[in-house]
Every structure is written in structure tokens, then in C-alpha cells.
Write a protein that holds these residues in place. Sequence first.
Motif, PDB file in Angstrom:
ATOM      1  N   ASN A   1       1.144  -1.149  -0.118  1.00 50.50           N
ATOM      2  CA  ASN A   1       0.086   0.529  -0.215  1.00 50.50           C
ATOM      3  C   ASN A   1       1.075   1.378  -0.070  1.00 50.50           C
ATOM      4  O   ASN A   1       1.048   2.267  -0.163  1.00 50.50           O
ATOM      5  CB  ASN A   1      -0.674   0.006   1.521  1.00 50.50           C
ATOM      6  N   ILE A   2       1.867   1.013   0.403  1.00 50.19           N
ATOM      7  CA  ILE A   2       2.959   2.534   0.768  1.00 50.19           C
ATOM      8  C   ILE A   2       3.080   2.478  -0.738  1.00 50.19           C
ATOM      9  O   ILE A   2       3.683   4.006  -1.041  1.00 50.19           O
ATOM     10  CB  ILE A   2       4.059   2.063   1.005  1.00 50.19           C
ATOM     11  N   TYR A   3       3.273   1.769  -1.695  1.00 46.30           N
ATOM     12  CA  TYR A   3       3.611   2.493  -3.539  1.00 46.30           C
ATOM     13  C   TYR A   3       2.065   2.801  -3.941  1.00 46.30           C
ATOM     14  O   TYR A   3       2.401   3.094  -4.693  1.00 46.30           O
ATOM     15  CB  TYR A   3       3.835   0.761  -4.129  1.00 46.30           C
ATOM     16  N   GLN A   4       1.241   2.571  -3.429  1.00 46.69           N
ATOM     17  CA  GLN A   4      -0.613   2.696  -4.289  1.00 46.69           C
ATOM     18  C   GLN A   4      -0.283   3.563  -3.942  1.00 46.69           C
ATOM     19  O   GLN A   4      -0.704   4.847  -4.671  1.00 46.69           O
ATOM     20  CB  GLN A   4      -1.289   1.926  -3.507  1.00 46.69           C
ATOM     21  N   GLU A   5       0.107   3.764  -2.475  1.00 49.19           N
ATOM     22  CA  GLU A   5      -0.337   5.591  -2.260  1.00 49.19           C
ATOM     23  C   GLU A   5       0.405   6.443  -3.171  1.00 49.19           C
ATOM     24  O   GLU A   5       0.604   7.312  -3.357  1.00 49.19           O
ATOM     25  CB  GLU A   5      -0.248   5.970  -0.749  1.00 49.19           C
ATOM     26  N   ARG A   6       1.935   6.319  -2.955  1.00 47.11           N
ATOM     27  CA  ARG A   6       2.763   6.876  -4.151  1.00 47.11           C
ATOM     28  C   ARG A   6       1.820   7.060  -5.302  1.00 47.11           C
ATOM     29  O   ARG A   6       1.723   8.498  -5.973  1.00 47.11           O
ATOM     30  CB  ARG A   6       4.011   6.485  -4.248  1.00 47.11           C
ATOM     31  N   LEU A   7       1.940   6.050  -6.041  1.00 50.59           N
ATOM     32  CA  LEU A   7       0.883   6.071  -7.748  1.00 50.59           C
ATOM     33  C   LEU A   7      -0.249   7.097  -7.029  1.00 50.59           C
ATOM     34  O   LEU A   7      -0.462   7.873  -8.802  1.00 50.59           O
ATOM     35  CB  LEU A   7       0.107   4.862  -7.970  1.00 50.59           C
ATOM     36  N   TYR A   8      -1.177   6.771  -6.325  1.00 54.09           N
ATOM     37  CA  TYR A   8      -2.097   8.173  -5.978  1.00 54.09           C
ATOM     38  C   TYR A   8      -2.191   9.268  -5.808  1.00 54.09           C
ATOM     39  O   TYR A   8      -2.477   9.966  -6.664  1.00 54.09           O
ATOM     40  CB  TYR A   8      -2.635   6.959  -4.552  1.00 54.09           C
ATOM     41  N   ALA A   9      -1.001   9.557  -5.381  1.00 52.16           N
ATOM     42  CA  ALA A   9      -0.395  10.749  -4.640  1.00 52.16           C
ATOM     43  C   ALA A   9      -0.231  11.294  -6.005  1.00 52.16           C
ATOM     44  O   ALA A   9      -0.751  12.365  -6.629  1.00 52.16           O
ATOM     45  CB  ALA A   9       0.630  10.792  -3.803  1.00 52.16           C
ATOM     46  N   ARG A  10       0.568  10.827  -7.030  1.00 55.07           N
ATOM     47  CA  ARG A  10       0.866  10.997  -8.625  1.00 55.07           C
ATOM     48  C   ARG A  10       0.001  11.469  -9.071  1.00 55.07           C
ATOM     49  O   ARG A  10      -0.246  12.140  -9.982  1.00 55.07           O
ATOM     50  CB  ARG A  10       2.183  10.149  -8.818  1.00 55.07           C
ATOM     51  N   ASP A  11      -0.991  10.419  -9.213  1.00 56.64           N
ATOM     52  CA  ASP A  11      -1.791  10.454 -10.423  1.00 56.64           C
ATOM     53  C   ASP A  11      -3.394  11.478 -10.276  1.00 56.64           C
ATOM     54  O   ASP A  11      -4.004  10.842 -11.252  1.00 56.64           O
ATOM     55  CB  ASP A  11      -2.470   8.984 -10.905  1.00 56.64           C
ATOM     56  N   VAL A  12      -4.041  11.270  -8.580  1.00 56.96           N
ATOM     57  CA  VAL A  12      -5.174  11.188  -8.759  1.00 56.96           C
ATOM     58  C   VAL A  12      -5.524  12.565  -9.231  1.00 56.96           C
ATOM     59  O   VAL A  12      -6.599  12.449 -10.046  1.00 56.96           O
ATOM     60  CB  VAL A  12      -5.328  11.650  -7.365  1.00 56.96           C
ATOM     61  N   GLY A  13      -4.334  14.136 -10.088  1.00 58.45           N
ATOM     62  CA  GLY A  13      -5.352  14.593 -10.196  1.00 58.45           C
ATOM     63  C   GLY A  13      -5.534  14.654 -11.929  1.00 58.45           C
ATOM     64  O   GLY A  13      -6.748  15.011 -12.462  1.00 58.45           O
ATOM     65  N   ARG A  14      -4.990  13.754 -12.007  1.00 58.90           N
ATOM     66  CA  ARG A  14      -5.139  12.592 -13.766  1.00 58.90           C
ATOM     67  C   ARG A  14      -6.229  11.795 -13.517  1.00 58.90           C
ATOM     68  O   ARG A  14      -7.538  12.237 -14.936  1.00 58.90           O
ATOM     69  CB  ARG A  14      -4.462  12.505 -14.431  1.00 58.90           C
ATOM     70  N   PHE A  15      -6.995  11.168 -12.645  1.00 60.01           N
ATOM     71  CA  PHE A  15      -7.511   9.609 -13.441  1.00 60.01           C
ATOM     72  C   PHE A  15      -8.845  10.000 -12.377  1.00 60.01           C
ATOM     73  O   PHE A  15      -9.725   9.272 -12.125  1.00 60.01           O
ATOM     74  CB  PHE A  15      -6.667   8.159 -12.542  1.00 60.01           C
ATOM     75  N   GLY A  16      -8.169  10.948 -10.922  1.00 62.31           N
ATOM     76  CA  GLY A  16      -8.997  10.969  -9.871  1.00 62.31           C
ATOM     77  C   GLY A  16      -9.640   9.675  -8.989  1.00 62.31           C
ATOM     78  O   GLY A  16      -8.847   8.859  -8.802  1.00 62.31           O
ATOM     79  N   PRO A  17     -10.355   9.026  -8.832  1.00 63.83           N
ATOM     80  CA  PRO A  17     -10.601   8.037  -7.699  1.00 63.83           C
ATOM     81  C   PRO A  17     -10.146   6.709  -8.261  1.00 63.83           C
ATOM     82  O   PRO A  17      -9.640   5.877  -7.488  1.00 63.83           O
ATOM     83  CB  PRO A  17     -12.183   7.545  -7.288  1.00 63.83           C
ATOM     84  N   GLU A  18      -9.747   6.574  -9.902  1.00 65.75           N
ATOM     85  CA  GLU A  18      -9.502   6.090 -10.036  1.00 65.75           C
ATOM     86  C   GLU A  18      -7.752   5.360 -10.424  1.00 65.75           C
ATOM     87  O   GLU A  18      -6.939   3.928 -10.577  1.00 65.75           O
ATOM     88  CB  GLU A  18      -9.747   5.468 -11.332  1.00 65.75           C
ATOM     89  N   ALA A  19      -6.994   6.153  -9.354  1.00 62.39           N
ATOM     90  CA  ALA A  19      -5.758   6.062  -9.449  1.00 62.39           C
ATOM     91  C   ALA A  19      -6.070   5.246  -8.018  1.00 62.39           C
ATOM     92  O   ALA A  19      -4.707   4.831  -7.609  1.00 62.39           O
ATOM     93  CB  ALA A  19      -5.608   7.096  -8.349  1.00 62.39           C
TER      94      ALA A  19
END
Length: 510
Positions: free
Chosen positions: A356-374
Motif C-alpha cells: 500500500n505504500i507504493y499504491q499511495e505514491r501512485l495515487y498521489a502522483r495520478d489522482v489529479g489525472r485519473f481521480g478516484p480510479e488512481a
Amino acid sequence: MQQGKYYVFFYDVPGRNIASGSLPIKEGTPVTACPVSVVEAKEDVPLAPIIVDWEADDKENPFNWSKPRKWRISLTGSSFTGLTAATGALVAAGSQSMIRDLHCTSEQAQATLALFALGFGVAPLALSAYSEEFGRKPIYLVSFAIFTLFFMPIALAKNVQTVMISRFIQGAAGSTGGAMVAGTLADIWVTGERGFPMAIYTFAAFFGTGMGPTIAGWVELKLHWRWIEWIAMCFGSVLGLWMALYGVQETRGHILLGRRAEKLRKSTGDNRYQVAYRPKMRELIWISITRPIYLLVTEPVVASISLWIGFGWGVLYGLVDSVGLVFGALHGFNVAQQGMVFLTVAIGSIIGLIGNIYQERLYARDVGRFGPEARLYAASVAGVGFAIGSLIYAWTSFSSVHWIAPCIGLTVISASIFTIYLASFSYLADSYLVYASSALSGQGLVRNLLATGFPLFTPQMYTKLNFRWASTLLGLVAAGLAPIPIVLFFWGPQIRARSKFARRLIGVEK
């Protein structure tokens, strides 16, 4: 001027009103005592209520509490979650001595596991309304007291019916440790900070599910099933004392604002201080029962995610029965050794927490582009891992294969279900915003109903299909569900955009 209650309007310059209020004016009262001049007084003019809300950087706002305070509340709630998860699974470890002492059938013993999950699933539909009305703290304390006290009738039971009824009530009371903790985290952590606390909460649920049978297996070997309940009650009593004295605080925003409004009414004598409108209790109960079901029926996103994690949760509860069958028959494990196999669930949750640590990094990077799907990167991998782990567990279930091999399969299954579970909470919360609690209640209902059903047929399925084909069947179903996060990642926004409810949600947010 006659004696009575008048509404008085104050002006700083002629024609411009700057404040208004109501004053009881008695005959002979000098109105010139007011801080500004009173230029007119009108009787029976209604005044608008003063809505009490948080100020900027308000220290009483739960979002602005200190990090140590937030973590104390979060870890206390997660401990409750871990204890309820352990309690849900530990009864299976003592099933053999329970069958002997109470002269019941194995199906009745399995029902004690299923009924806990049933109570855990249905109670939150009503409890959420009570937490809205009375706040989270009293619901926590009352439900935890009931949860802990009901270890006693189970331990003292003279027949299996007493155990079954008590387990259902205990599961209903313990559901607070599952359903309301997620709400508490949403009360105190803003969206960008909520990922890691939610991961800890999920970790507690899985770690407890693994450690419960592990500890209970050794107690069963030495002291039998009644002592499993007594020891669990001791753990519950210690945690309950901590919760009552220090660990639980009210976090519901509108409850805290209501208390502030009441203080203002008392200190000023002005009854206009109010909080924003909240539905009546009857309305809250109706909404909390019907809206989750409505979302399950009308929202493909909620339905698919709920089915996916529901299947995974059912498999996790089914493992409680299948582990004893597989490792007892193929490798000659006694009840304590069978319990040790459940360390794979605890290890899988540790792996999922690290992932989940890596998932959170990906979410922080892409939430602006993909929204909840990140939120769905790790879940897309976990869907495939779930199927692979089930097949590993299936085709290493031979007496000639070392027992560590099926344990590896179980670890992969556990890590995958952990990741799916966490993603289902985070994704639904981000997607449905103000209606997140209803979406999550619907998910929880499906999840726990399937957890109720799986223990009732798992032993028969593993006996009739044999160990390998039973686990293969589960793996094939998991493979069929694996595309769900991938489909949602690419087409989730379009699916939600076609929903009438989602369009209404967009209007509410605007």
C-alpha cells in the motif's frame, strides 16, 4: 411602550441595518442603554437562525486536531477492529471440544461462525443512524460493552443454541469495530491524509483474523473452547477500560457543533444559535437501511466492487474450515498446528500493508489525472494474485508436497484480499463522497452475507469435490472477477456518468 418581547433593529447610519436581535423590554426600561441607537422596534418579526459552523483553523474541528490525538483515536478504533476480527474466527479453533461438550453437530458448530458474520453485516444498517443522532462515542462504548459481556454466556453455555444466539448478538455489537471505525477516520483525517490510517485499519482486520485462530488453537489444545472465550473476554475488558477512560472521543462534526450551539444559547440567552438541519431519527433509519440497498441495485460500480470483495471475504472465512481439512488430513496437523497456519493471513496483511505504500505514491502522483480510479493500481494486480494464490493452494494440496507450499498459496491469497479490501473502501469513499457511508454500508452488507454463507458449505464442498478441485473452483471464480478493477480504471468515470444517482451527486457537490 408596553411590556413584552420586541424585535429591535440597530443602525449605524440612517437606512442601513447592521445588526438585529430580540430583547425583552419592560415598562420603564431605558432603551438608550443599548450600545448603538435604537431607531425602531417592531413586534412579532421573525428572525433567521444563526447557523453555528467551524471557523477557519478552528482547534475544535476534528480535522484540525493534533496528529498524536488523531493517531490515538485511530489506533484505538483499529484495536477494536482487530479484536472483533479475531473473535469472528477464533470460535472455529474450539469447535471439536464444543461438539463434544455440547453434543452438537459439526454443522451447528459451523453456524456459530456464520451467525457472527451475519450480525456483523446487518447491524450497521441501523447503527449508522444512531451514530448520526447520538454521536460516535456513546455507540462505541455501549456496543463494546455488549460485545465484551457476551463472551460470558458463550463460555457458560449449556447448549449450542445459547452459543449461536450469543454469537449473533456479539457480532452485531462488534460490527461497530468494523463499520464505524472507517467513519471515524473520515471524521478526523482529510482525504489526502487518510490513506495510511485506512491501511492500518485494514491491517488490524486481517491481522486479527489471522492471530485469532493462531492463539485459539493453542488454547484449545491445552484448555479447550470455554477458555478461548474467557481469555478473549480478558483482552476485551482491558481494551474497553482504555476506550472508556482515554481512547474514545466524539469525532462527529455536527454533534460537536451542536454542543457549541447549546453553550452559546445558554451563555447568551439567544435561542437562535442552531446547527445545520439534520434529518429526524426516523428519516435517518429509513435512509441508512434503504439507500445502501438502492446503491447496490442501481450503481454498477458499487455492485461490482461489493461482489468482488464479498467473494474475497467469503473465501477468507471459508479458509477457517478448509485449513483444518487440508492440513489435518494431508499433513496430520493437530489443532494448534492448524492454528499456526493462519499466520499466513497475518503475513499476507503485512505484505499488503507494504504494498500500500507504493499504491499511495501512485495515487498521489495520478489522482489529479485519473481521480478516484488512481486507487485501483494495486487492486488490479491483486485480482490476478487472488486467482494465482488459489491455484497454488489447490495444486499443492498433496500429502507428498511439503506443507510450506500451500502456505505460500494462502499467503498470496491473504495479501491479495487485503489489497482488494483496502481498495474497495478507498475507491468507494472517493467516488461517492457525501454518500460514501451508504456505498460502504452496501459493500459491508454483501461482504458479510457472503462471509455468513461460505462457512456453511465449505466443508461439504471440500469433501465432495476434493481439496484440489474445490480450491480450483474458487480460483476460477477469482479469475472471472479479476477484470473488475481494470474495467473500472479505464471506464469507471463513464459508468458513473450514466447513473442518475451520480448526476444527482454532482449537483449536490456543486
